[in-house]
Motif scaffolding. Structure first.
Motif, PDB file in Angstrom:
ATOM      1  N   ALA A  18       0.975  -1.197  -0.098  1.00 49.79           N
ATOM      2  CA  ALA A  18      -0.136  -0.093  -0.073  1.00 49.79           C
ATOM      3  C   ALA A  18       0.900   1.144   0.017  1.00 49.79           C
ATOM      4  O   ALA A  18       0.693   2.253  -0.558  1.00 49.79           O
ATOM      5  CB  ALA A  18      -0.907   0.001   1.143  1.00 49.79           C
ATOM      6  N   ILE A  19       1.803   1.273   0.679  1.00 45.89           N
ATOM      7  CA  ILE A  19       2.787   2.496   0.808  1.00 45.89           C
ATOM      8  C   ILE A  19       3.629   2.708  -0.508  1.00 45.89           C
ATOM      9  O   ILE A  19       3.786   3.578  -1.140  1.00 45.89           O
ATOM     10  CB  ILE A  19       3.918   2.377   2.057  1.00 45.89           C
ATOM     11  N   ARG A  20       4.134   1.495  -0.951  1.00 45.01           N
ATOM     12  CA  ARG A  20       4.689   1.581  -2.264  1.00 45.01           C
ATOM     13  C   ARG A  20       3.819   2.285  -3.462  1.00 45.01           C
ATOM     14  O   ARG A  20       3.918   3.164  -4.211  1.00 45.01           O
ATOM     15  CB  ARG A  20       5.172   0.255  -2.855  1.00 45.01           C
ATOM     16  N   ALA A  21       2.623   1.617  -3.248  1.00 45.89           N
ATOM     17  CA  ALA A  21       1.433   2.201  -4.355  1.00 45.89           C
ATOM     18  C   ALA A  21       1.083   3.688  -4.384  1.00 45.89           C
ATOM     19  O   ALA A  21       1.157   4.686  -5.215  1.00 45.89           O
ATOM     20  CB  ALA A  21       0.366   1.411  -4.390  1.00 45.89           C
ATOM     21  N   LEU A  22       1.041   3.948  -2.817  1.00 45.08           N
ATOM     22  CA  LEU A  22       0.884   5.538  -2.706  1.00 45.08           C
ATOM     23  C   LEU A  22       1.819   6.429  -3.180  1.00 45.08           C
ATOM     24  O   LEU A  22       1.758   7.339  -3.807  1.00 45.08           O
ATOM     25  CB  LEU A  22       0.535   5.825  -1.152  1.00 45.08           C
ATOM     26  N   ILE A  23       3.161   6.237  -2.758  1.00 48.37           N
ATOM     27  CA  ILE A  23       4.179   6.907  -3.314  1.00 48.37           C
ATOM     28  C   ILE A  23       4.380   6.833  -4.732  1.00 48.37           C
ATOM     29  O   ILE A  23       4.799   8.068  -5.423  1.00 48.37           O
ATOM     30  CB  ILE A  23       5.589   6.252  -2.668  1.00 48.37           C
ATOM     31  N   ARG A  24       4.432   5.529  -5.248  1.00 47.38           N
ATOM     32  CA  ARG A  24       4.453   5.615  -6.952  1.00 47.38           C
ATOM     33  C   ARG A  24       3.465   6.429  -7.481  1.00 47.38           C
ATOM     34  O   ARG A  24       3.884   7.042  -8.443  1.00 47.38           O
ATOM     35  CB  ARG A  24       4.336   3.852  -7.309  1.00 47.38           C
TER      36      ARG A  24
END
Length: 132
Positions: A18-24
């Motif tokens: 979820a954090i990777r997707a948010l940042i990406r």
């Protein structure tokens, strides 16, 4: 844009999908080229060519931890010595000191405002740009 004229390349390293997707998503919306890694080992494989790395210090895998990865990114010329933004829940003053002494160019604690992270990445990826 980097000083070479192309889109800045950012590697997002976090064990949370979820954090990777948010940042990406936030970085891609601003024109960055983004790759992702869920572990320290994968980060070290993907990092050559990255201008900036966003790095969680609290990686859950059994590979190298975030601080070890940070030290390697900053010391090993074969890895390109990218600028590193630590993005972590490790928010104590001593955590920040450890990150900064290991070579972090910026230190952002979770939870964070995506716009602040994007601004930080932009300033590191494009030094001397109009927004720096």
């Amino acid at each position: 844009m980097t000083t070479t004229g192309g889109p800045a390349r950012v590697l997002v390293v976090d064990d949370s999908d979820a954090i990777r997707a948010l940042i990406r998503i936030n970085l891609e919306l601003e024109g960055f080229e983004v790759a992702e890694a869920a572990s320290g080992a994968r980060c070290l494989e993907l990092v050559p060519g990255a201008d900036v790395v966003t790095l969680d210090l609290l990686l859950a895998d059994s590979g190298p931890g975030g601080l070890d990865v940070l030290r390697r990114l900053k010391r090993d010329p074969a890895l390109g010595r990218p600028r590193v933004v630590v993005v972590t829940a490790a928010a104590l003053p001593e955590d920040r000191r450890r990150g900064e002494s290991a070579g972090a160019d910026a230190y952002i604690t979770k939870p964070f405002e995506p716009v602040d992270l994007v601004d930080t990445v932009r300033a590191l990826a494009c030094p001397g740009g109009p927004w720096a």
